[in-house]
Design an enzyme around this catalytic site. Sequence first.
Site, mmCIF file in Angstrom:
data_model
loop_
_atom_site.group_PDB
_atom_site.id
_atom_site.type_symbol
_atom_site.label_atom_id
_atom_site.label_comp_id
_atom_site.label_asym_id
_atom_site.label_seq_id
_atom_site.Cartn_x
_atom_site.Cartn_y
_atom_site.Cartn_z
ATOM 1 N N GLU A 138 0.802 -1.244 0.000
ATOM 2 C CA GLU A 138 0.000 0.000 0.000
ATOM 3 C C GLU A 138 0.827 1.282 0.000
ATOM 4 O OE1 GLU A 138 -2.771 -0.403 3.241
ATOM 5 O OE2 GLU A 138 -3.515 -2.324 2.498
ATOM 6 N N ASN B 264 2.001 -5.242 -3.157
ATOM 7 C CA ASN B 264 0.597 -5.526 -2.863
ATOM 8 C C ASN B 264 -0.172 -4.233 -2.584
ATOM 9 O OD1 ASN B 264 -1.441 -7.586 -2.232
ATOM 10 N ND2 ASN B 264 -1.284 -6.879 -0.100
ATOM 11 N N HIS C 237 -10.570 -5.860 -2.135
ATOM 12 C CA HIS C 237 -11.636 -5.679 -1.137
ATOM 13 C C HIS C 237 -12.792 -4.995 -1.864
ATOM 14 C CE1 HIS C 237 -9.184 -6.986 2.191
ATOM 15 N NE2 HIS C 237 -8.231 -6.147 1.838
ATOM 16 N N ASP D 35 -12.379 -10.091 -0.623
ATOM 17 C CA ASP D 35 -13.659 -10.215 0.083
ATOM 18 C C ASP D 35 -14.647 -9.288 -0.614
ATOM 19 O OD1 ASP D 35 -12.757 -7.766 1.145
ATOM 20 O OD2 ASP D 35 -12.622 -8.493 3.204
#
Length: 378
Positions: free
Chosen positions: A167, A208, A244, A274
């Site tokens: 990030e 990532n 996400h 998710d």
Amino acid sequence: MNSSSPAQRTRRRARAVLAAFTTAGLAATGVVALAGTAQAADTLGAAAAESGRYYGAAVAPNFLGESGYASTLNREFNSLVAENAMKWDATEPNQGQFNFSGGDQLVRHAQSQGMEVRGHTLVWHAQQPGWVQGLTGNNLRQAMLNHISGVASHYAGQIDSWDVVNEAFEWDGSRRQSNLQQQMGDGWIEDAFRAADAADPNATLCYNDYGTDGINAKSDAIYRMVQDFRSRGVPIDCVGFQSHLDSNANLSSYQQNLQRFADLGVDVQITELDVGGSGSSQANVYGQVTRACVAVSRCNGITVWGITDKYSWRASSTPLLFDSNYNKKQAYQAVLDALNAATTTHGGGDGDAPGNGSAAAYHPAAWRESGPATEQIT
Ligand code: G3I
């Protein structure tokens, strides 16, 4: 095309041979469906393995004692990642004093079940221990390098893919103005990858991030960084797409985005999937993501960010594949069907490394017994 560093080439050679190990191992246990006699697999991990991929879940060691949690993990998944246990605050709570208890517990569990392990995450602006937050300049750089070296060398040979940096970009494609960026300047990301490569030359090293679920300003910036790293031999092997999502996600350029990164010569992985929502709309998004991954030969695995809605970081959105009682949700069947429908066998996508990065191929036991492979790829 092969602009890889020597360390990268070592990593690729090892992984191509590991692919052969695992294919043989899975075939021996009947998990791999043979051509012409293919049968639909009935668990996520077995279905993913049919096309040489893994299907993983984020796991917390303190829940392993709960029978529904452990049995669902063991039955359905062939990979795990520590949701929090390998982060900087957990692994180096005091400077130079490492604590691997939670991470080691997860690695032992994975190995006992024949699962592979993703490592998450060596460097991140969040979940830093307090002592890191006060460091400046070269003191922070040395602390970061020492942390990467300490953690990655502890787990060397046991981690399939490491999220080396997590990030580091904003939505607009600029660098996140974290303490890492402000104290060390632009070079800190490549420094982190070089340190990880030195500590664990056989792990697949990933950048990532979230919000990269299509072609946008943020994924464009990460694309340019990966392109630059590859051209200069900075050891990056993989990009992780957290994903996400919610049920109304627009995934119109999701697969195209994965493919353009793969075309740079790196693996791509869905790392924290998710999907907030329920029923058919949630299942539809899970299905789309799964189909996009299996359509990209270098998309070598998917990890969902938890097992059960009960323990999700966004539990009120019920974003996972199992409900609070470990019942399979509609989304589960959508994922299973999409994995079973995959026709591509995962392998090298750029022609210079057949079988490179077949994450389902990584088998810690085989690795320990064989040692680093040295065979030449032809
Ligand atoms: O460790 C303490 C524990 O001692 C205490 O009893 C408990 C009380 O609330 O808190 C515990 O720490 C929490 C930890 O999760 C473990 O449960 C932290 O407060 C909490 O902030 C932490 O949240 C994690 C979050 O990262 C931190 O930013 C989530 O579990 C984890 O799912 C989440 O994961 C991140 C990925 O690493 C990166 N991408 C986004 C993703 C979701 O935010």
